[in-house]
Design a protein around this motif. Structure first.
Motif, PDB file in Angstrom:
ATOM      1  N   PRO A   1       0.808  -1.233   0.000  1.00  0.00           N
ATOM      2  CA  PRO A   1       0.000   0.000   0.000  1.00  0.00           C
ATOM      3  C   PRO A   1       0.835   1.273   0.000  1.00  0.00           C
ATOM      4  O   PRO A   1       0.505   2.246  -0.691  1.00  0.00           O
TER       5      PRO A   1
ATOM      6  N   LEU B   1      -7.611  -6.456   2.533  1.00  0.00           N
ATOM      7  CA  LEU B   1      -6.746  -5.848   1.512  1.00  0.00           C
ATOM      8  C   LEU B   1      -6.976  -6.481   0.141  1.00  0.00           C
ATOM      9  O   LEU B   1      -6.933  -5.800  -0.886  1.00  0.00           O
TER      10      LEU B   1
ATOM     11  N   CYS C   1     -10.192  -4.971  -1.150  1.00  0.00           N
ATOM     12  CA  CYS C   1      -9.950  -3.579  -1.564  1.00  0.00           C
ATOM     13  C   CYS C   1      -9.277  -3.526  -2.934  1.00  0.00           C
ATOM     14  O   CYS C   1      -9.620  -2.685  -3.773  1.00  0.00           O
ATOM     15  N   SER C   2      -8.322  -4.415  -3.155  1.00  0.00           N
ATOM     16  CA  SER C   2      -7.624  -4.446  -4.446  1.00  0.00           C
ATOM     17  C   SER C   2      -8.591  -4.781  -5.578  1.00  0.00           C
ATOM     18  O   SER C   2      -8.536  -4.183  -6.665  1.00  0.00           O
TER      19      SER C   2
ATOM     20  N   LEU D   1      -8.489   3.552  -0.547  1.00  0.00           N
ATOM     21  CA  LEU D   1      -7.072   3.648  -0.187  1.00  0.00           C
ATOM     22  C   LEU D   1      -6.903   3.929   1.305  1.00  0.00           C
ATOM     23  O   LEU D   1      -5.984   3.408   1.951  1.00  0.00           O
TER      24      LEU D   1
ATOM     25  N   MET E   1      -7.436   0.729   2.951  1.00  0.00           N
ATOM     26  CA  MET E   1      -6.255  -0.126   2.783  1.00  0.00           C
ATOM     27  C   MET E   1      -5.173   0.225   3.791  1.00  0.00           C
ATOM     28  O   MET E   1      -4.510  -0.662   4.346  1.00  0.00           O
ATOM     29  N   ASN E   2      -4.983   1.516   4.042  1.00  0.00           N
ATOM     30  CA  ASN E   2      -3.990   1.927   5.034  1.00  0.00           C
ATOM     31  C   ASN E   2      -4.379   1.473   6.432  1.00  0.00           C
ATOM     32  O   ASN E   2      -3.519   1.061   7.232  1.00  0.00           O
TER      33      ASN E   2
ATOM     34  N   ALA F   1      -3.752  -2.277   6.497  1.00  0.00           N
ATOM     35  CA  ALA F   1      -2.302  -2.533   6.508  1.00  0.00           C
ATOM     36  C   ALA F   1      -1.716  -2.237   7.887  1.00  0.00           C
ATOM     37  O   ALA F   1      -0.795  -2.925   8.338  1.00  0.00           O
TER      38      ALA F   1
ATOM     39  N   SER G   1      -4.131  -8.326  -6.049  1.00  0.00           N
ATOM     40  CA  SER G   1      -5.039  -9.169  -5.256  1.00  0.00           C
ATOM     41  C   SER G   1      -4.564 -10.619  -5.232  1.00  0.00           C
ATOM     42  O   SER G   1      -4.715 -11.318  -4.215  1.00  0.00           O
TER      43      SER G   1
ATOM     44  N   TYR H   1      -1.987 -10.987  -2.582  1.00  0.00           N
ATOM     45  CA  TYR H   1      -2.610 -11.095  -1.261  1.00  0.00           C
ATOM     46  C   TYR H   1      -3.163 -12.504  -1.014  1.00  0.00           C
ATOM     47  O   TYR H   1      -3.105 -13.016   0.110  1.00  0.00           O
TER      48      TYR H   1
END
Length: 406
Positions: free
Chosen positions: A19, A78, A81-82, A101, A104-105, A108, A167, A170
């Motif tokens: 990320p 994550l 999200c991707s 985003l 995602m942070n 993460a 993705s 992940y």
């Protein structure tokens, strides 16, 4: 260090850097190429905010469920999200992209807390140096691959396929994380009720032996270095270094030497006293910063010798930075291992948050100093700030195992 630990932590820290690499390396340039305004691109920096606030949810990760469950849940988030981003168009769906985003942070940062908590419990004193080498190198590699690496592929791969590929990474990480060993929990920890009172948590964290010393250390250890890292390239840009040259030397080459320094730091950590190493490196760093300050006064744009000296100082700066970062994270982990099991991830997150805050705060004011005082006076201040770290590390706490104290 056991091979399975090395590979597992390497993969987990690699995906943890994705990320950051996306938002610092790939997105700003890509968004500008499709006509997004500089204002909107600048505002994306606020999406890093969850990393500064992760201390707020660290106690939940520490005291509810297992670290493995938090790790798997965050990486699955994550992954989703991707996939969602792959269906968005940055120009027409910018608000939704920004929200994803931000999410995602957050995810993460949860992953970071869980992985660090597992590492603190699983790594022995002898493995901490290697473990933190994997942490630093894995994270940097992940950020470089997802930033500069994927940026070079943007002409050959579409936006949606790019995030589908991420993705898939992940998914691989989730499968591997299913085999993450959960550290055994002591009977005392199991019988303790969760404590979520911020005042009580803070009191417990700061009472861990060595915490106050380590907290001051992580705030000040890179103050002067951060100023020179951000401002020395600006000076060279004003003295006939092209953006392409700076990109090569301060980007690709510097990152390579930084990773090399991180690798060496893990090896040295297993053989020598960490505090003696840090003290020696701080002295060498002050010498290099003083050399850069001298270059500011004597620099001649047409001199190849001067240009070569500037490049060498940048390479040495990043090499030392990699060494110091790995040793610093190792010291933080040694300090955290003295905390109770139920607050170890919170304790490490507490130290890590202030480490980031110390670097970001001074990076933000370094440009102001240069604007007000000029390069030479500002760099003299940077050198003096670096000396503070030398003074502080002269009286280290009792964190090392018996055989490493001499």
């Amino acid at each position: 260090m056991a091979p399975y630990k090395l590979k597992l932590f390497g993969l987990l820290y690699f995906v943890q850097g994705i990320p950051y690499g996306l938002q610092s390396g790939l997105l700003p340039i890509y968004l500008r190429t499709i006509g997004i305004s500089y204002t909107k691109i600048s505002l994306t920096k606020f999406l890093y905010f969850p990393w500064l606030l992760k201390i707020l949810w660290a106690p939940f990760v520490d005291q509810y469920g297992t670290k493995q469950k938090w790790l798997l849940s965050s990486m699955f988030g994550l992954f989703l999200c991707s996939l969602i981003i792959s269906k968005l168009h940055p120009k027409t769906d910018f608000p939704m992209l920004a929200f994803i985003l931000l999410l995602m942070n957050f995810l993460a940062s949860v992953q970071d807390i869980a992985v660090d908590g597992i590492a603190v419990r699983l790594l022995s004193n002898e493995e901490i140096g290697y473990g933190n080498t994997i942490q630093v190198v894995g994270y940097k590699t992940g950020s470089v691959v997802s930033g500069a690496g994927l940026l070079t592929m943007m002409d050959h791969i579409s936006w949606d396929m790019l995030f589908v590929a991420i993705s898939v990474i992940y998914v691989i990480a989730i499968i591997c994380a299913c085999f993450t060993p959960e550290p055994p929990t002591s009977s005392v920890t199991e019988t303790r009720l969760p404590v979520l009172n911020p005042h009580e948590i803070l009191k417990e964290v700061v009472h861990v032996p060595g915490t106050i010393w380590t907290l001051i250390y992580v705030i000040i250890y890179k103050l002067g270095e951060q100023g020179t890292v951000s401002m020395f390239p600006m000076f060279l840009l004003e003295h006939n270094f092209s953006p392409a040259e700076l990109g090569l030397w301060t980007g690709l080459v510097a990152m390579g030497f930084s990773i090399l320094g991180s690798c060496l730091g893990g090896i040295l950590m297993t053989k020598y006293n960490a505090f003696s190493l840090i003290l020696s490196l701080f002295v060498v760093r002050v010498g290099n910063l003083s050399f850069q300050t001298l270059l500011l006064l004597l620099f001649e744009s047409e001199s190849l010798t001067m240009k070569g000296a500037a490049v060498l100082s940048i390479i040495l700066q990043h090499f030392l930075g990699g060494l110091i970062t790995t040793l610093t994270f190792s010291i933080m982990m040694l300090c955290t291992q003295k905390a109770e099991e139920r607050i170890q991830a919170t304790h490490y997150t507490f130290l890590a948050s202030f480490e980031v805050l110390g670097k970001l705060t001074f990076s933000a004011v370094a440009g102001l100093l240069v604007d007000k005082l000029g390069f030479p006076f500002s760099f003299c201040i940077f050198v003096l700030l670096s000396c503070l770290a030398i003074v502080h590390v002269c009286k280290p706490p009792d964190l090392l195992p018996e055989q490493k104290r001499q």
